[in-house]
Scaffold this motif. Structure first.
Motif, PDB file in Angstrom:
ATOM      1  N   TRP A 101      36.895  44.667  36.194  1.00 15.44           N
ATOM      2  CA  TRP A 101      37.964  44.043  36.975  1.00 15.44           C
ATOM      3  C   TRP A 101      37.557  43.816  38.438  1.00 15.44           C
ATOM      4  CZ3 TRP A 101      42.422  41.975  35.351  1.00 15.44           C
ATOM      5  CH2 TRP A 101      42.980  42.379  34.133  1.00 15.44           C
ATOM      6  N   SER A 102      36.345  44.153  38.816  1.00 15.94           N
ATOM      7  CA  SER A 102      35.938  44.127  40.214  1.00 15.94           C
ATOM      8  C   SER A 102      36.177  42.772  40.871  1.00 15.94           C
ATOM      9  CB  SER A 102      34.453  44.476  40.334  1.00 15.94           C
ATOM     10  OG  SER A 102      33.992  44.232  41.646  1.00 15.94           O
ATOM     11  N   ALA A 103      36.723  42.822  42.087  1.00 11.97           N
ATOM     12  CA  ALA A 103      36.909  41.608  42.886  1.00 11.97           C
ATOM     13  C   ALA A 103      35.914  41.552  44.045  1.00 11.97           C
ATOM     14  CB  ALA A 103      38.338  41.551  43.420  1.00 11.97           C
ATOM     15  N   ALA A 104      34.785  42.262  43.903  1.00 12.32           N
ATOM     16  CA  ALA A 104      33.830  42.369  45.007  1.00 12.32           C
ATOM     17  C   ALA A 104      33.176  41.050  45.376  1.00 12.32           C
ATOM     18  CB  ALA A 104      32.744  43.402  44.658  1.00 12.32           C
ATOM     19  N   ALA A 105      33.283  40.034  44.521  1.00  8.76           N
ATOM     20  CA  ALA A 105      32.724  38.726  44.864  1.00  8.76           C
ATOM     21  C   ALA A 105      33.424  38.091  46.060  1.00  8.76           C
ATOM     22  CB  ALA A 105      32.795  37.786  43.665  1.00  8.76           C
ATOM     23  N   MET A 106      34.563  38.677  46.474  1.00  8.55           N
ATOM     24  CA  MET A 106      35.221  38.197  47.695  1.00  8.55           C
ATOM     25  C   MET A 106      34.279  38.275  48.893  1.00  8.55           C
ATOM     26  SD  MET A 106      37.748  41.490  48.147  1.00  8.55           S
ATOM     27  CE  MET A 106      38.068  41.764  49.881  1.00  8.55           C
ATOM     28  N   TRP A 107      33.314  39.208  48.853  1.00 11.76           N
ATOM     29  CA  TRP A 107      32.344  39.325  49.938  1.00 11.76           C
ATOM     30  C   TRP A 107      31.208  38.332  49.685  1.00 11.76           C
ATOM     31  CZ3 TRP A 107      34.017  44.390  48.085  1.00 11.76           C
ATOM     32  CH2 TRP A 107      35.095  44.862  48.830  1.00 11.76           C
ATOM     33  N   THR A 108      31.464  37.111  50.102  1.00 11.86           N
ATOM     34  CA  THR A 108      30.625  35.972  49.742  1.00 11.86           C
ATOM     35  C   THR A 108      29.268  36.005  50.420  1.00 11.86           C
ATOM     36  OG1 THR A 108      32.723  34.784  49.659  1.00 11.86           O
ATOM     37  CG2 THR A 108      30.748  33.486  49.383  1.00 11.86           C
ATOM     38  N   THR A 128      19.544  30.607  46.804  1.00 15.16           N
ATOM     39  CA  THR A 128      19.097  31.479  45.716  1.00 15.16           C
ATOM     40  C   THR A 128      20.202  32.475  45.446  1.00 15.16           C
ATOM     41  OG1 THR A 128      16.722  31.275  46.155  1.00 15.16           O
ATOM     42  CG2 THR A 128      17.446  33.230  44.965  1.00 15.16           C
ATOM     43  N   VAL A 129      20.749  32.409  44.240  1.00 15.26           N
ATOM     44  CA  VAL A 129      21.838  33.298  43.854  1.00 15.26           C
ATOM     45  C   VAL A 129      21.326  34.740  43.880  1.00 15.26           C
ATOM     46  CG1 VAL A 129      23.415  33.914  41.973  1.00 15.26           C
ATOM     47  CG2 VAL A 129      22.903  31.502  42.458  1.00 15.26           C
ATOM     48  N   ALA A 130      22.115  35.649  44.439  1.00 10.04           N
ATOM     49  CA  ALA A 130      21.717  37.055  44.506  1.00 10.04           C
ATOM     50  C   ALA A 130      21.881  37.725  43.144  1.00 10.04           C
ATOM     51  CB  ALA A 130      22.552  37.779  45.547  1.00 10.04           C
ATOM     52  N   ASN A 131      20.912  38.578  42.779  1.00 10.10           N
ATOM     53  CA  ASN A 131      21.050  39.264  41.482  1.00 10.10           C
ATOM     54  C   ASN A 131      21.948  40.500  41.564  1.00 10.10           C
ATOM     55  OD1 ASN A 131      19.325  41.349  42.519  1.00 10.10           O
ATOM     56  ND2 ASN A 131      17.509  40.359  41.648  1.00 10.10           N
ATOM     57  N   LEU A 132      22.091  41.096  42.736  1.00 11.93           N
ATOM     58  CA  LEU A 132      23.032  42.208  42.954  1.00 11.93           C
ATOM     59  C   LEU A 132      22.881  43.322  41.915  1.00 11.93           C
ATOM     60  CD1 LEU A 132      26.170  40.037  43.824  1.00 11.93           C
ATOM     61  CD2 LEU A 132      24.799  41.368  45.431  1.00 11.93           C
ATOM     62  N   ASN A 133      21.655  43.543  41.475  1.00 10.38           N
ATOM     63  CA  ASN A 133      21.475  44.453  40.338  1.00 10.38           C
ATOM     64  C   ASN A 133      21.521  45.925  40.722  1.00 10.38           C
ATOM     65  OD1 ASN A 133      18.981  44.844  41.496  1.00 10.38           O
ATOM     66  ND2 ASN A 133      17.833  43.761  39.925  1.00 10.38           N
ATOM     67  N   ARG A 138      28.707  44.494  40.318  1.00  9.34           N
ATOM     68  CA  ARG A 138      28.335  43.232  40.959  1.00  9.34           C
ATOM     69  C   ARG A 138      27.240  42.489  40.209  1.00  9.34           C
ATOM     70  NH1 ARG A 138      29.180  42.430  47.105  1.00  9.34           N
ATOM     71  NH2 ARG A 138      29.726  40.479  46.066  1.00  9.34           N
ATOM     72  N   ALA A 139      26.494  43.200  39.376  1.00  9.18           N
ATOM     73  CA  ALA A 139      25.345  42.578  38.712  1.00  9.18           C
ATOM     74  C   ALA A 139      25.762  41.410  37.817  1.00  9.18           C
ATOM     75  CB  ALA A 139      24.590  43.619  37.895  1.00  9.18           C
ATOM     76  N   GLY A 140      26.992  41.430  37.321  1.00  6.38           N
ATOM     77  CA  GLY A 140      27.444  40.351  36.452  1.00  6.38           C
ATOM     78  C   GLY A 140      27.950  39.130  37.178  1.00  6.38           C
ATOM     79  N   GLU A 141      27.958  39.151  38.510  1.00  9.24           N
ATOM     80  CA  GLU A 141      28.494  38.010  39.267  1.00  9.24           C
ATOM     81  C   GLU A 141      27.592  36.790  39.236  1.00  9.24           C
ATOM     82  OE1 GLU A 141      29.399  39.164  43.250  1.00  9.24           O
ATOM     83  OE2 GLU A 141      30.592  40.891  42.642  1.00  9.24           O
ATOM     84  N   GLN A 142      26.288  37.013  39.062  1.00  8.62           N
ATOM     85  CA  GLN A 142      25.330  35.932  39.308  1.00  8.62           C
ATOM     86  C   GLN A 142      25.543  34.719  38.416  1.00  8.62           C
ATOM     87  OE1 GLN A 142      21.276  36.556  37.417  1.00  8.62           O
ATOM     88  NE2 GLN A 142      21.777  38.673  37.933  1.00  8.62           N
ATOM     89  N   ARG A 143      25.966  34.925  37.179  1.00  9.67           N
ATOM     90  CA  ARG A 143      26.129  33.802  36.261  1.00  9.67           C
ATOM     91  C   ARG A 143      27.210  32.834  36.752  1.00  9.67           C
ATOM     92  NH1 ARG A 143      27.625  34.478  29.829  1.00  9.67           N
ATOM     93  NH2 ARG A 143      27.647  32.265  29.292  1.00  9.67           N
TER      94      ARG A 143
END
Length: 444
Positions: A101-108, A128-133, A138-143
């Motif tokens: 449910w994370s909304a951490a992608a708000m930190w663009t 270049t999209v960040a992998n955030l691994n 956050r790791a699932g945001e990249q797609r």
């Protein structure tokens, strides 16, 4: 060449909550399990956008990621009907459910690294999209981020969106939060500073002891190659390990830059003198204005608590800057004194704009975290998807949308509620129309 800097702020999503998922981020840990207010978080972010736009700065936004992340839940063994999936995950693995449910992608600022066309060999803007691994949530945001950026910056004559680097600790990449660009103007070739916490292949370099560094040297060098940056116009510098251990998980929590100004704490870099010398060589003949904050003036602890360095430096016609800071900077005596001293000195910082971002700050994100900086020529700006460009009319529509769809209270038990998932789906379906991005949230 003339260019203008656009701030693409992340629109806070309707599932903003305090799960304490980010070890190394002290605010995130401190407010774990606190009650969040998604509606207030989104409206605070929109107010910040409006404040900058009203001052004449170029402003745009990026919509939130779809949540919950059903693919993540399925990948860890929670599959089936939505209600049953949420209930089982909540009982058996509440931390995994919170991550979904994370909304951490708000930190663009973590979405991608960006190089303007003036810096790139092919004359196009590169992302270049960040992998955030480093963090599961956050790791699932990249797609979705790659998909979104290719919709917003879809004109291949002007933009290139690279996929994230391979998902390995050796190439840990947290995006523009660890990238600083310095230049005479936004349209002139600049110098790009990539800051890292550790090297994956050189154990002789100092490393933090308390927290794991998220950004690697190898990632920054890979991005510089992908973007076609001239080697003489790139500087790679290591974060001070003491800063990482104090809660400085990204460089933008301890340093920021704009045009010819670098504002940095004395413990921002492991080799302060070497970093500054390298920047001066790369910028020559443009002189570097270095505004150094000592530990006597401001401790690392107060820097982290206030997020002073996570502010934004905005251009002014007189060549000086407006510094955008969170309200916490006025509530902490040492930071307030430093700000007043700067204003009294009449140097690079001409004025201070204070923003109330309490909901974001409680999860460890200040003004700079909420935006991705993109310098664009007039032709490039005209090629951006117009639906995300900020206007007073869009602000009014989004504020109304938030008011109708966002809850004003969210706690961990709510994440098991299938009604919340239905609410979010309806909200995002309407947002597609508001931003003219049909099909953006089509469920895989």
């Amino acid at each position: 060449m003339t260019a203008r800097e656009f701030n693409f702020d992340g629109l806070v999503g309707p599932t903003h909550h305090h799960a304490g998922l980010s070890r190394g981020n002290l605010a995130s840990q401190e407010h774990r399990a606190a009650v969040s207010n998604p509606r207030a978080a989104a409206l605070q972010g929109l107010a910040k956008m409006r404040a900058l736009a009203d001052r004449g700065h170029a402003q745009a936004l990026l919509p939130p990621q779809p949540r919950p992340d059903w693919n993540l839940l399925a990948a860890v063994g929670f599959a089936g009907r939505d209600a049953a999936t949420l209930d089982r995950a909540g009982r058996e693995a509440p931390a995994l459910l919170a991550a979904a449910w994370s909304a951490a992608a708000m930190w663009t600022a973590n979405a991608a690294s960006v190089s303007p066309s003036a810096d790139c060999a092919d004359g196009r803007v590169h992302f270049t999209v960040a992998n955030l691994n480093a963090k599961l949530h956050r790791a699932g945001e990249q797609r979705f981020t790659a998909r979104l950026l290719r919709r917003v910056f879809g004109n291949a004559s002007h933009f290139v969106v690279h996929d994230a680097l391979p998902a390995s600790p050796a190439l840990g990449d947290e995006g523009a939060a660890n990238q600083v660009r310095l230049a005479a103007s936004h349209g002139e070739p600049g110098v790009e500073l990539f800051v890292y916490g550790a090297s994956a292949f050189d154990p002789s370099r100092p490393a933090p002891k308390r927290f794991v560094a998220r950004q690697t040297d190898e990632a920054g060098r890979a991005i510089a190659r992908l973007h076609g940056l001239a080697p003489g116009r790139v500087v790679h510098a290591q974060q001070h390990p003491a800063a990482v251990d104090a809660g400085v998980f990204h460089n933008d929590v301890i340093a920021l830059g704009q045009r010819d100004l670098l504002l940095a704490h004395e413990l921002a870099f492991a080799d302060e003198d070497g970093t500054l010398a390298a920047l001066r060589r790369a910028l020559d003949p443009l002189p570097l204005r270095h505004l150094r904050v000592s530990s006597i003036e401001l401790s690392l602890a107060d820097a982290v608590r206030s997020y002073l360095f996570n502010g934004q430096l905005l251009d002014r016609p007189d060549g000086r800057f407006t510094l955008v800071v969170p309200a916490e900077c006025r509530r902490i005596d040492s930071v307030a004194r430093w700000l007043d001293d700067r204003l009294d000195a009449g140097d690079a910082i001409a004025d201070v704009l204070v923003c109330e971002l309490g909901e974001s700050m409680r999860n460890g994100g200040g003004p700079a975290c909420l935006r991705l900086r993109v310098a664009l020529t007039a032709e490039e700006a005209a090629a951006v998807h117009p639906g995300v460009l900020f206007t007073p009319a869009l602000h009014a529509r989004l504020a109304d949308w938030v008011g109708r769809h966002y809850r004003d209270r969210l706690v961990a038990d709510d994440l098991r509620d299938p009604a919340l998932a239905a609410e979010v789906a309806r909200a995002l379906a309407e947002l597609e129309t508001l931003l003219d991005l049909p099909g953006l949230y089509t469920r895989d």
